[in-house]
Design a protein around this motif. Structure first.
Motif, short mmCIF file in Angstrom:
data_model
loop_
_atom_site.label_atom_id
_atom_site.label_comp_id
_atom_site.label_asym_id
_atom_site.label_seq_id
_atom_site.Cartn_x
_atom_site.Cartn_y
_atom_site.Cartn_z
N CYS A 16 4.54 7.12 2.80
CA CYS A 16 3.11 7.16 1.54
C CYS A 16 2.02 5.36 2.43
N PHE A 17 0.95 5.83 2.00
CA PHE A 17 0.19 4.48 2.29
C PHE A 17 0.10 4.31 0.96
N GLY A 18 -0.94 3.32 0.87
CA GLY A 18 -0.98 2.33 -0.52
C GLY A 18 -0.83 0.94 0.24
N HIS A 19 -0.05 0.45 -1.04
CA HIS A 19 0.64 -0.90 -0.71
C HIS A 19 2.07 -1.09 -1.38
N ASP A 20 2.86 -2.00 -1.41
CA ASP A 20 4.22 -2.73 -1.86
C ASP A 20 4.27 -2.35 -2.98
N ASP A 21 3.94 -1.11 -3.75
CA ASP A 21 3.96 -1.48 -5.25
C ASP A 21 5.11 -0.59 -5.92
N TRP A 22 5.82 0.18 -4.86
CA TRP A 22 6.46 0.75 -6.15
C TRP A 22 7.39 0.18 -6.95
N PRO A 23 7.59 0.59 -7.95
CA PRO A 23 8.50 0.16 -8.70
C PRO A 23 10.33 0.53 -8.44
N ASP A 24 11.00 -0.69 -8.30
CA ASP A 24 12.77 -0.79 -7.84
C ASP A 24 12.71 -0.06 -6.85
N ALA A 25 12.13 -0.01 -6.31
CA ALA A 25 12.06 -0.04 -4.38
C ALA A 25 12.52 -0.38 -3.43
N ARG A 26 12.66 -0.59 -2.40
CA ARG A 26 12.71 -1.18 -0.92
C ARG A 26 11.12 -1.19 -0.47
N HIS A 27 10.67 -1.85 0.59
CA HIS A 27 9.54 -0.97 1.21
C HIS A 27 9.21 -1.83 2.46
N LEU A 28 9.30 -0.90 4.17
CA LEU A 28 9.34 -1.21 4.51
C LEU A 28 7.75 -0.91 5.45
N LYS A 29 7.33 -2.54 6.34
CA LYS A 29 5.76 -1.99 6.20
C LYS A 29 5.47 -1.37 7.64
N LEU A 30 5.17 0.28 7.38
CA LEU A 30 5.01 0.67 9.40
C LEU A 30 3.87 0.46 9.85
N PHE A 31 2.83 0.30 9.33
CA PHE A 31 1.25 -0.09 9.99
C PHE A 31 0.02 -0.19 9.47
N ASP A 32 -1.31 -1.08 9.20
CA ASP A 32 -2.17 -1.36 8.82
C ASP A 32 -2.96 -0.18 9.02
N GLU A 33 -3.56 0.67 7.89
CA GLU A 33 -4.86 1.94 8.51
C GLU A 33 -5.95 1.25 8.63
N ARG A 34 -5.71 1.85 10.56
CA ARG A 34 -7.40 1.46 11.04
C ARG A 34 -8.23 2.72 10.74
N MET A 35 -10.07 2.97 10.42
CA MET A 35 -10.38 3.60 10.10
C MET A 35 -11.27 4.00 12.09
N THR A 36 -11.45 4.93 12.18
CA THR A 36 -12.43 4.82 13.08
C THR A 36 -13.76 6.38 12.88
N ALA A 37 -14.94 6.45 13.25
CA ALA A 37 -15.24 7.15 12.29
C ALA A 37 -15.99 8.26 13.31
N CYS A 38 -16.04 9.72 13.78
CA CYS A 38 -16.08 10.52 14.43
C CYS A 38 -17.32 11.42 13.83
N ALA A 39 -17.55 12.02 15.47
CA ALA A 39 -18.12 13.83 15.17
C ALA A 39 -18.14 14.56 15.95
N ALA A 40 -18.81 15.92 15.94
CA ALA A 40 -18.45 16.67 17.54
C ALA A 40 -19.46 16.59 18.12
N PRO A 41 -19.36 16.51 19.65
CA PRO A 41 -20.19 15.96 20.63
C PRO A 41 -21.11 16.87 20.51
N ASP A 42 -21.69 17.83 19.99
CA ASP A 42 -22.90 18.56 19.46
C ASP A 42 -23.79 18.02 18.47
N TYR A 43 -23.33 18.14 17.18
CA TYR A 43 -23.68 17.57 16.87
C TYR A 43 -23.79 16.16 16.64
#
Length: 301
Positions: free
Chosen positions: A148-175
């Motif tokens: 899932c995406f979010g934070h390690d705050d599910w109740p009564d559950a264990r969490h393994l962090k995979l990676f932080d989300e990093r965002m890239t803005a993109c558009a079509a070449p013609d745009y």
């Protein structure tokens, strides 16, 4: 000991399930390869055993009661669990089974291409996948874990962090050719494609560019990144994508990055599982494989 009177025969439950799903005794009989009279008798037997009227008889039609609708929701889920367990046992009698809920685009674009490596390293394990967008109760769903995406705050559950989300803005070449962008403020009058589950993504991206986000950005709301990607490729606006997705489209020259790429986003990807399944062999193997895979990727970068 389970009280047998609270455990109706499977044939009774299948008849009830079929009538509720199809909406009629005739269709249920066809679905189950039984006669209409047999299905009607099974329904009557179930009502007698439960001591509850499940259907109102109106002009040769069975109209479900409110109690029947509630019962159907629970029975349908239980039958799904039995079916999944049987399918897993038939498909993999000697190994473990991992039933995993995943975000749709993450599952198809990140996990699926890597799964052959996991299955090759763990030949006794089979993996079942289903998509989910939101949190759920592990006690009420047949899943061993969720990515899932979010934070390690599910109740009564264990969490393994995979990676932080990093965002890239993109558009079509013609745009971008027709409407070049030289700075963050150029985006203030552009269509910014947005994801329902990432309300803070664009403000975080603008902050990463050292600029303020527009007060009311002009945009289209999407519920999946796959839809956003296609919208951006079609020239409908500017997509803000997790970098692991953006790099695929950029490499294929379907989209081009805008300004500073890989800006830290507002959350991370996690593997989440109920504490009761800590020792599930297939899940332990999957956690170990994820940890090794992500470590290799980090060292490679």
């Amino acid at each position: 000991m389970r009280a047998r009177r609270f455990l109706p025969n499977l044939s009774l439950l299948l008849a009830f399930d079929a009538v509720m799903r199809t909406g009629s005794v005739t269709a249920a009989a066809h679905d189950l390869s039984l006669t209409q009279s047999t299905v009607s008798r099974l329904i009557q037997t179930l009502e007698t055993q439960l001591g509850q009227q499940l259907f109102l008889r109106q002009r040769k039609r069975l109209v479900p009661t409110d109690a029947a609708r509630r019962y159907f929701g629970q029975i349908s889920s239980a039958l799904d669990i039995v079916q999944r367990a049987s399918m897993s046992l038939i498909a993999n009698p000697d190994g473990g089974t991992l039933t995993l809920a995943v975000l749709p685009t993450f599952g198809t674009r990140w996990l699926a291409p890597r799964l052959p490596d996991f299955l090759s390293a763990n030949p006794g394990v089979s993996v079942n996948l289903a998509t989910r967008f939101a949190r759920f109760n592990f006690d009420a769903e047949p899943f061993d874990a969720m990515i899932c995406f979010g934070h390690d705050d599910w109740p009564d559950a264990r969490h393994l962090k995979l990676f932080d989300e990093r965002m890239t803005a993109c558009a079509a070449p013609d745009y971008l050719k027709n409407r070049p962008i030289t700075g963050p403020t150029d985006l203030h009058d552009r269509v910014l494609l947005q994801l329902e589950t990432r309300p803070g993504a664009w403000p975080a991206w603008f902050a990463g560019q050292g600029a303020a986000a527009p007060a009311r950005p002009d945009g289209m709301m999407m519920d999946q990144f796959s839809m956003m990607i296609q919208a951006a490729i079609s020239g409908l606006g500017i997509a803000l994508l997790p970098d692991y997705l953006a790099q695929i489209e950029i490499a294929e020259n379907r989209l081009q990055p805008i300004l500073r790429p890989a800006v830290p986003g507002p959350g991370a990807y996690w593997l989440v599982w109920p504490k009761a399944k800590d020792d599930l062999a297939a899940l332990k193997a999957f956690r170990a494989w994820l940890t090794a895979t992500l470590s290799e990727a980090e060292h490679a970068s």
